[in-house]
Design an enzyme around this catalytic site. Structure first.
Site, PDB file in Angstrom:
ATOM      1  N   ASP A  63     -11.588  -6.106  -3.174  1.00 38.28           N
ATOM      2  CA  ASP A  63     -12.389  -7.336  -3.255  1.00 38.28           C
ATOM      3  C   ASP A  63     -13.795  -7.018  -2.770  1.00 38.28           C
ATOM      4  OD1 ASP A  63     -12.675  -8.217  -0.196  1.00 38.28           O
ATOM      5  OD2 ASP A  63     -10.673  -7.426  -0.493  1.00 38.28           O
ATOM      6  N   GLU A  74       0.826  -1.215   0.000  1.00 37.19           N
ATOM      7  CA  GLU A  74       0.000   0.000   0.000  1.00 37.19           C
ATOM      8  C   GLU A  74       0.864   1.271   0.000  1.00 37.19           C
ATOM      9  OE1 GLU A  74      -3.980  -1.740   2.233  1.00 37.19           O
ATOM     10  OE2 GLU A  74      -2.326  -1.063   3.467  1.00 37.19           O
TER      11      GLU A  74
HETATM   12  N1  ADE Z   1      -9.042  -5.342   3.340  1.00 40.74           N
HETATM   13  C1  ADE Z   1      -9.218  -5.615   2.029  1.00 40.74           C
HETATM   14  N2  ADE Z   1     -10.199  -6.510   1.861  1.00 40.74           N
HETATM   15  C2  ADE Z   1     -10.664  -6.824   3.096  1.00 40.74           C
HETATM   16  C3  ADE Z   1     -11.650  -7.691   3.569  1.00 40.74           C
HETATM   17  N3  ADE Z   1     -12.377  -8.427   2.728  1.00 40.74           N
HETATM   18  N4  ADE Z   1     -11.843  -7.775   4.906  1.00 40.74           N
HETATM   19  C4  ADE Z   1     -11.098  -7.028   5.762  1.00 40.74           C
HETATM   20  N5  ADE Z   1     -10.143  -6.187   5.362  1.00 40.74           N
HETATM   21  C5  ADE Z   1      -9.912  -6.080   4.036  1.00 40.74           C
END
Ligand code: ADE
Length: 255
Positions: free
Chosen positions: A217, A11
């Site tokens: 995601d 990041e």
């Molecule tokens: N950071 C990126 N994706 C995530 C997720 N699905 N749950 C928690 N933190 C995250």
């Protein structure tokens, strides 16, 4: 001095590469990069994952580096249905979705400071909104990321969303986790693992802050794979341009 945090190297690595670094310091097993980006004095660090890691790092930035503002940049899992991979979420407020001392205290409230939500700084948010939305509207992302990579994540014209980000010490990938979050925090846009801890520390020390998350995601059964691919291929690019554009326009006192 502006503090910049990401949780993981993917990041912030691209920001470190562009910074003019004058010094590095190791404190509490974390490496702090001190220098300038876009002629703004800043200190950058990756906190590692989770609320405790983020709280330690934020406290160090405030105590040791006397930062005047803090920006968190990173990725998150999209929770609200219309939020897509590649979109950007700017937190107006944050909450710790896994914090609950009910029935001793009101549900999801942080005891003794009587707060369920922590609010981000409106001035930082205004700069971030202007910069991110003009960047996204101009389809600039297509100049920075290959069409192959954009296609893999089905990113076309990403949107900027503003609202509630929730944090907890869990990776969200199951329906039951999402249902619980939405039951307790129906207005949630996305979930991550650090922002609300940073927010609580900044609130207690009265440091203006903001949290900006790119969606890696959809917090579902493919989240693990999507997350890994996204941080490998895309997240660094978003992090760099978001931070550079904000710093270019941030109002700071000379230091
Ligand atoms: N950071 C990126 N994706 C995530 C997720 N699905 N749950 C928690 N933190 C995250």
């Amino acid at each position: 001095m502006i503090g910049i945090i990401g949780a993981i190297p993917e990041e912030v690595n691209a920001i470190i590469a562009e910074m003019q670094i004058s010094e590095t310091r190791i404190i509490g097993d974390r490496k702090y990069y001190i220098g300038h980006l876009e002629n703004v004095a800043c200190v950058l660090v990756f906190s590692r994952i989770g609320k405790v890691a983020a709280a330690i790092t934020t406290t160090t930035l405030i105590q040791e580096f006397k930062i005047s503002k803090l920006i968190f940049t990173g990725v998150a899992g999209g929770i609200r249905k219309d939020i897509k991979v590649g979109d950007v979420v700017l937190a107006t407020h944050l909450a710790q979705h896994d914090f609950d001392v009910f029935p001793l205290y009101p549900k999801n409230e942080i005891p003794l400071i009587n707060k369920k939500y922590f609010t981000t700084d409106t001035e930082l948010n205004q700069t971030a909104t202007n910069e991110i939305s003009s960047f996204l509207e101009a389809k600039n992302i297509h100049n920075y990321i290959s069409e192959n990579d954009l296609n893999e994540f089905k990113i076309q014209i990403p949107n900027l969303h503003q609202g509630l980000i929730v944090s907890g010490d869990q990776f969200i990938y199951q329906k039951e986790q999402v249902s619980k979050i939405l039951n307790d925090f129906p207005e949630t846009l996305c979930a991550e693992m650090e922002g609300a801890a940073v927010a609580q520390v900044c609130y207690e020390y009265q440091i203006p802050f903001t949290v900006i998350r790119t969606i890696s995601d959809n917090a579902n059964e493919t989240a693990t794979i999507d997350f890994k691919r996204f941080i490998e291929k895309i997240s660094n690019t978003y992090g760099l341009w978001i931070i550079k554009h904000i710093l270019k326009n941030i109002k700071t006192l000379p230091n």
